[in-house]
Design a protein around this motif. Structure first.
Motif, PDB file in Angstrom:
ATOM      1  N   LEU A   1       0.945  -1.460  -0.019  1.00  0.00           N
ATOM      2  CA  LEU A   1      -0.034  -0.132  -0.046  1.00  0.00           C
ATOM      3  C   LEU A   1       0.876   1.110   0.025  1.00  0.00           C
ATOM      4  CD1 LEU A   1      -3.050  -0.366   0.325  1.00  0.00           C
ATOM      5  CD2 LEU A   1      -2.975   0.776   2.384  1.00  0.00           C
ATOM      6  N   LYS A   2       1.915   1.164   0.912  1.00  0.00           N
ATOM      7  CA  LYS A   2       2.783   2.314   1.027  1.00  0.00           C
ATOM      8  C   LYS A   2       3.506   2.677  -0.454  1.00  0.00           C
ATOM      9  CE  LYS A   2       4.336   2.871   5.918  1.00  0.00           C
ATOM     10  NZ  LYS A   2       5.214   2.170   6.895  1.00  0.00           N
ATOM     11  N   ALA A   3       3.805   1.425  -0.949  1.00  0.00           N
ATOM     12  CA  ALA A   3       4.476   1.678  -2.294  1.00  0.00           C
ATOM     13  C   ALA A   3       3.659   2.301  -3.351  1.00  0.00           C
ATOM     14  CB  ALA A   3       5.071   0.214  -2.876  1.00  0.00           C
ATOM     15  N   LYS A   4       2.331   2.022  -3.219  1.00  0.00           N
ATOM     16  CA  LYS A   4       1.298   2.455  -4.007  1.00  0.00           C
ATOM     17  C   LYS A   4       1.239   3.718  -3.978  1.00  0.00           C
ATOM     18  CE  LYS A   4      -1.515  -0.942  -6.160  1.00  0.00           C
ATOM     19  NZ  LYS A   4      -2.493  -1.842  -5.834  1.00  0.00           N
ATOM     20  N   GLU A   5       1.266   4.327  -2.556  1.00  0.00           N
ATOM     21  CA  GLU A   5       1.076   5.403  -2.491  1.00  0.00           C
ATOM     22  C   GLU A   5       2.125   6.507  -2.788  1.00  0.00           C
ATOM     23  OE1 GLU A   5       0.494   6.129   2.084  1.00  0.00           O
ATOM     24  OE2 GLU A   5      -1.487   5.194   2.076  1.00  0.00           O
ATOM     25  N   ALA A   6       3.293   5.922  -2.663  1.00  0.00           N
ATOM     26  CA  ALA A   6       4.561   6.536  -2.928  1.00  0.00           C
ATOM     27  C   ALA A   6       4.564   6.756  -4.618  1.00  0.00           C
ATOM     28  CB  ALA A   6       5.889   5.861  -2.551  1.00  0.00           C
ATOM     29  N   GLU A   7       4.181   5.786  -5.132  1.00  0.00           N
ATOM     30  CA  GLU A   7       3.884   6.036  -6.666  1.00  0.00           C
ATOM     31  C   GLU A   7       3.141   7.109  -6.848  1.00  0.00           C
ATOM     32  OE1 GLU A   7       3.006   2.187  -8.484  1.00  0.00           O
ATOM     33  OE2 GLU A   7       3.097   3.283 -10.258  1.00  0.00           O
ATOM     34  N   ALA A   8       1.724   7.123  -6.269  1.00  0.00           N
ATOM     35  CA  ALA A   8       0.857   8.010  -6.565  1.00  0.00           C
ATOM     36  C   ALA A   8       1.560   9.395  -6.156  1.00  0.00           C
ATOM     37  CB  ALA A   8      -0.655   7.691  -5.782  1.00  0.00           C
ATOM     38  N   ALA A   9       2.105   9.535  -5.250  1.00  0.00           N
ATOM     39  CA  ALA A   9       2.784  10.611  -4.726  1.00  0.00           C
ATOM     40  C   ALA A   9       3.710  11.301  -5.682  1.00  0.00           C
ATOM     41  CB  ALA A   9       3.444  10.643  -3.391  1.00  0.00           C
ATOM     42  N   TYR A  10       4.366  10.347  -6.159  1.00  0.00           N
ATOM     43  CA  TYR A  10       5.416  10.492  -7.357  1.00  0.00           C
ATOM     44  C   TYR A  10       4.957  11.029  -8.327  1.00  0.00           C
ATOM     45  CZ  TYR A  10       8.835   9.435 -10.675  1.00  0.00           C
ATOM     46  OH  TYR A  10       9.639   9.362 -12.067  1.00  0.00           O
ATOM     47  N   GLU A  11       3.848  10.166  -8.705  1.00  0.00           N
ATOM     48  CA  GLU A  11       3.019  10.631 -10.207  1.00  0.00           C
ATOM     49  C   GLU A  11       2.548  12.083 -10.225  1.00  0.00           C
ATOM     50  OE1 GLU A  11       2.076   9.143 -12.980  1.00  0.00           O
ATOM     51  OE2 GLU A  11       3.668   7.315 -12.466  1.00  0.00           O
ATOM     52  N   LYS A  12       1.752  12.268  -8.733  1.00  0.00           N
ATOM     53  CA  LYS A  12       1.362  13.685  -8.688  1.00  0.00           C
ATOM     54  C   LYS A  12       2.463  14.734  -8.851  1.00  0.00           C
ATOM     55  CE  LYS A  12      -1.342  15.810  -5.267  1.00  0.00           C
ATOM     56  NZ  LYS A  12      -1.652  15.801  -3.841  1.00  0.00           N
ATOM     57  N   ALA A  13       3.417  14.372  -8.076  1.00  0.00           N
ATOM     58  CA  ALA A  13       4.481  15.423  -7.949  1.00  0.00           C
ATOM     59  C   ALA A  13       5.208  15.479  -9.438  1.00  0.00           C
ATOM     60  CB  ALA A  13       5.817  14.765  -7.131  1.00  0.00           C
ATOM     61  N   LEU A  14       5.160  14.559 -10.025  1.00  0.00           N
ATOM     62  CA  LEU A  14       5.741  14.699 -11.589  1.00  0.00           C
ATOM     63  C   LEU A  14       4.528  15.625 -12.411  1.00  0.00           C
ATOM     64  CD1 LEU A  14       8.103  13.224 -13.004  1.00  0.00           C
ATOM     65  CD2 LEU A  14       6.533  11.739 -13.982  1.00  0.00           C
ATOM     66  N   ALA A  15       3.406  15.300 -12.276  1.00  0.00           N
ATOM     67  CA  ALA A  15       2.349  15.899 -12.983  1.00  0.00           C
ATOM     68  C   ALA A  15       2.543  17.496 -12.639  1.00  0.00           C
ATOM     69  CB  ALA A  15       1.008  15.522 -12.600  1.00  0.00           C
ATOM     70  N   GLU A  16       2.583  17.730 -11.438  1.00  0.00           N
ATOM     71  CA  GLU A  16       2.630  19.139 -10.841  1.00  0.00           C
ATOM     72  C   GLU A  16       3.901  19.688 -11.288  1.00  0.00           C
ATOM     73  OE1 GLU A  16       2.650  19.726  -6.487  1.00  0.00           O
ATOM     74  OE2 GLU A  16       0.619  19.168  -6.922  1.00  0.00           O
ATOM     75  N   ALA A  17       5.134  19.059 -11.162  1.00  0.00           N
ATOM     76  CA  ALA A  17       6.229  19.700 -11.795  1.00  0.00           C
ATOM     77  C   ALA A  17       6.355  19.834 -13.225  1.00  0.00           C
ATOM     78  CB  ALA A  17       7.194  18.771 -11.682  1.00  0.00           C
ATOM     79  N   ARG A  18       5.390  19.048 -13.921  1.00  0.00           N
ATOM     80  CA  ARG A  18       5.179  19.248 -15.414  1.00  0.00           C
ATOM     81  C   ARG A  18       4.175  20.577 -15.654  1.00  0.00           C
ATOM     82  NH1 ARG A  18       4.016  13.812 -17.782  1.00  0.00           N
ATOM     83  NH2 ARG A  18       6.100  13.421 -17.555  1.00  0.00           N
ATOM     84  N   ASN A  19       3.262  20.389 -14.805  1.00  0.00           N
ATOM     85  CA  ASN A  19       2.452  21.763 -14.962  1.00  0.00           C
ATOM     86  C   ASN A  19       3.315  23.197 -14.764  1.00  0.00           C
ATOM     87  OD1 ASN A  19       0.332  20.680 -15.691  1.00  0.00           O
ATOM     88  ND2 ASN A  19      -0.751  20.607 -13.790  1.00  0.00           N
ATOM     89  N   GLN A  20       4.013  23.143 -13.615  1.00  0.00           N
ATOM     90  CA  GLN A  20       4.844  24.109 -13.212  1.00  0.00           C
ATOM     91  C   GLN A  20       5.872  24.650 -14.340  1.00  0.00           C
ATOM     92  OE1 GLN A  20       4.008  24.994  -9.984  1.00  0.00           O
ATOM     93  NE2 GLN A  20       5.147  26.776  -9.900  1.00  0.00           N
ATOM     94  N   ALA A  21       6.354  23.479 -14.976  1.00  0.00           N
ATOM     95  CA  ALA A  21       7.189  23.872 -15.848  1.00  0.00           C
ATOM     96  C   ALA A  21       6.579  24.518 -17.043  1.00  0.00           C
ATOM     97  CB  ALA A  21       7.867  22.460 -16.487  1.00  0.00           C
TER      98      ALA A  21
END
Lengths: 79, 258, 178
Positions: free
Chosen positions: C76-96
Motif C-alpha cells: 500500500l505504501k509503495a502504491k501511495e509513494a507511486e501515486a505521490a510521485y506521479e502527482k509530483a511529476l504532474a505538478e512539476a510538469r504543470n509548473q514547468a
C-alpha cells in the motif's frame, strides 16, 4: 462321558461355523470400500471429505465380523 | 488341537491367548486392584510415549517445527479438525478428552505390537470402560444440553408416522448396543490380530519336528510378516475409528435433530 | 482316543480359565490402572501439551498473518509513494509548462516593446533622414542652378559673347526646369 465328548465336538464345530460369519464381514467391508472407490473415481473432488464416512462404514461392517470371531473364541476358550 | 498335540509327542504349543493374561510384574501373588501388573507397565509406557510426543516434542516452541513437533502438531490438527467437522464448535470443549482417548488407544495399540508386549486395548475391561465413559457422558450431555428434546433422537421425524414406533424401538436398541459394539470392535480387532499372529507363530517351529515343516515354516513366517503389517494398519485405524465414533456419538448429544 | 482320555483332555483344557479377557478377577486391576493412565494423560494434555501446541499454532498463524499484513501495508505504501510521485511529476510538469508560458509571454512582451521602440527609432531616423535628404536635394537644386548659371556665364564669356546675367539666369532656369 458321551455327553462330554459331544460337547467338545460341538464346541469345535460351533467355533468353525462361527468363523463363516467373518466371510459376511469381508463381503461387507469390500462392498463399502468398493462403492466408495467407484464414487470417488466419479467425483474425486468430493472424495476427500467422505473418508471419515468411509471409515465409519467399514468399522460398522467389520464389527459384525469381529462379533462372529468373538463367538468362535468364546466357544474355543471360554465355554 | 488335541490331535496335533498327540501326533507330535512334545508337539506344537498353541497358546494364542496366553499373551493376554494379566499377571503381576513382581512376584506371583494374586491380582488385587492395586497390584502393579503388566497392564500397569504397558499403560505407563503408553502414557510416557504420549508425554514424549505431545509435551517434549513441542517443548522447543519453534515457529518452524522440527520432526517431533510436526508430528505433535499434526496429531493435534488431525483430531481438532475431526472434532470440529463432526461435532461443530460446541464439540471443541470435549477436544482434550477425545485427544486423550485417541492417543491412549493409539499408543496402547502400537506398543502392543512390540514382541513380548502386552496390549491393554485387547481387554474388554479396558475398552469397555472407555466406551462406557463415552456412552454415559454422551447421554448425560445430551440430556443436560437438550432436556427431553434429546429423546427426539429416537423419534425419526422424516419417517412415515406409522413406521415411527417401530423405528423408535430399533433406534433405542441400537443406542444401547453402541457401547457394546464400540468396545468389542476395538478389543476384538486387537485380540484377533495378536491371536492370529500367535497361531502362525506356533506353526513356525514345525521344521524342527517334521518333514512337512520345510513347507509350513516359511509359509508361516511370511504369514506372520503379512499379519504384522496388517496389524500396524489396524492399530491406527481402530484408534481412528474409536475416536471418530466418539465424535459421532457426541454430535448426537449436541445436535439430536436428525 | 477313547472317551476317558478325551474327558481328561477336556478337564485339563478347561482348568486355565480360557480367555484371559473374561477373567473377571483381573478387572478391578485393569480398570484402576486405566483410570490412572487416562487421568494422567488427560491432565498432562489439557494442562501442558494442548495450551502449548495451540499457542505455537496461534503464534505461527499470528506471525504469518502479521507478515502478510506487513507485506500488504508495504504494498500500500509503495502504491501511495507511486501515486505521490506521479502527482509530483504532474505538478512539476504543470509548473514547468506555466513557467515556460510565463517566460514566453514575458519575452514576447519585451520583444514587442523592443520592436516598438526600434520601430519608433527607425521611423524617427527615417523621417530625419528624409528631411535631410529633402534639404540636401533642395540645396543641391539651388547649387545646381547657381553652378549652371556660373558655368553658362563662363561658357558664354569663353565663347566671346557678352552675357547678361539676367538672361543667363532665365535661360538656365528654363533649361533646368525643362
Amino acid at each position: 462321558m458321551e455327553i462330554v465328548a459331544a460337547a467338545v465336538l460341538g464346541k469345535y464345530i460351533g467355533a468353525g461355523l462361527a468363523c463363516i460369519g467373518m466371510a459376511g464381514a469381508a463381503i461387507g467391508v469390500g462392498n463399502v470400500a468398493g462403492n466408495f472407490l467407484a464414487g470417488a473415481l466419479r467425483n474425486p473432488s468430493a472424495a476427500a471429505g467422505q473418508t471419515a464416512t468411509l471409515f465409519i462404514g467399514i468399522a460398522f461392517a467389520e464389527a459384525l465380523g469381529i462379533f462372529s470371531f468373538l463367538v468362535a473364541l468364546l466357544l474355543m476358550f471360554a465355554v | 488341537m488335541a490331535e496335533t498335540g498327540a501326533e507330535h509327542g512334545e508337539g506344537l504349543s498353541f497358546h494364542p491367548m496366553d499373551q493376554f493374561i494379566v499377571k503381576p510384574l513382581f512376584g506371583d501373588g494374586p491380582v488385587h486392584w492395586y497390584t502393579i501388573t503388566n497392564v500397569t507397565l504397558w499403560m505407563a509406557l503408553g502414557v510416557v510415549a504420549v508425554i514424549l510426543l505431545m509435551v517434549t516434542g513441542a517443548a522447543r516452541r519453534s515457529i518452524v517445527p522440527g520432526r517431533a513437533q510436526s508430528i505433535a502438531e499434526l496429531t493435534y490438527g488431525f483430531i481438532h479438525k475431526m472434532v470440529e467437522d463432526i461435532c461443530g464448535k460446541e464439540g471443541l470443549k470435549y477436544f482434550p478428552y477425545i485427544l486423550t482417548v485417541f492417543l491412549f488407544i493409539l499408543f496402547a495399540n502400537f506398543l502392543g505390537l512390540l514382541p513380548m508386549a502386552f496390549t491393554p486395548t485387547s481387554h474388554i475391561a479396558v475398552t469397555g470402560l472407555l466406551a462406557l465413559v463415552v456412552f454415559v457422558s454422551v447421554t448425560v450431555i445430551g440430556f443436560v444440553k437438550n432436556g427431553t428434546h434429546f429423546l427426539e433422537l429416537f423419534w425419526v421425524k422424516s419417517a412415515p408416522l406409522a413406521l415411527r414406533p417401530i423405528l423408535a424401538v430399533i433406534e433405542v436398541i441400537s443406542y444401547f448396543v453402541r457401547p457394546v459394539s464400540h468396545s468389542i470392535r476395538l478389543a476384538g480387532n486387537m485380540m484377533a490380530g495378536h491371536a492370529v499372529i500367535k497361531v502362525f507363530a506356533a506353526f513356525a517351529p514345525l521344521i524342527l519336528m517334521s518333514g512337512i515343516g520345510v513347507l509350513v515354516t516359511p509359509l508361516s513366517i511370511v504369514a506372520i510378516v503379512a499379519m504384522y503389517g496388517l496389524e500396524v494398519l489396524v492399530a491406527f485405524i481402530q484408534a481412528y475409528v474409536f475416536t471418530i465414533l466418539t465424535c459421532v456419538y457426541l454430535k448426537d448429544a449436541l445436535h439430536p435433530a436428525h | 482316543m477313547d472317551n476317558e482320555e478325551l474327558a481328561a483332555e477336556v478337564a485339563k483344557e478347561s482348568v486355565p480359565a480360557g480367555m484371559p479377557q473374561l477373567d473377571f478377577s483381573s478387572f478391578p486391576n485393569q480398570i484402576f490402572w486405566l483410570v490412572v493412565a487416562l487421568v494422567v494423560t488427560y491432565l498432562v494434555l489439557s494442562r501442558l501439551a494442548l495450551p502449548r501446541i495451540s499457542a505455537i499454532l496461534a503464534e505461527r498463524q499470528g506471525s504469518i498473518a502479521g507478515d502478510i499484513a506487513a507485506a500488504e501495508e508495504y504494498k500500500l505504501k509503495a502504491k501511495e509513494a507511486e501515486a505521490a510521485y506521479e502527482k509530483a511529476l504532474a505538478e512539476a510538469r504543470n509548473q514547468a509548462q506555466k513557467i515556460v508560458g510565463e517566460a514566453r509571454a514575458e519575452i514576447k512582451k519585451d520583444l514587442d516593446a523592443a520592436i516598438a521602440t526600434a520601430d519608433e527609432k527607425i521611423a524617427a531616423r527615417a523621417a530625419e533622414s528624409e528631411a535631410r535628404i529633402g534639404e540636401i536635394r533642395a540645396g543641391a537644386l539651388a547649387s545646381v542652378r547657381s553652378v549652371a548659371q556660373d558655368a553658362a556665364a563662363e561658357i558664354v564669356a569663353a565663347l566671346g559673347g557678352k552675357a547678361d546675367a539676367d538672361t543667363v539666369a532665365a535661360a538656365v532656369a528654363a533649361r533646368v526646369k525643362g
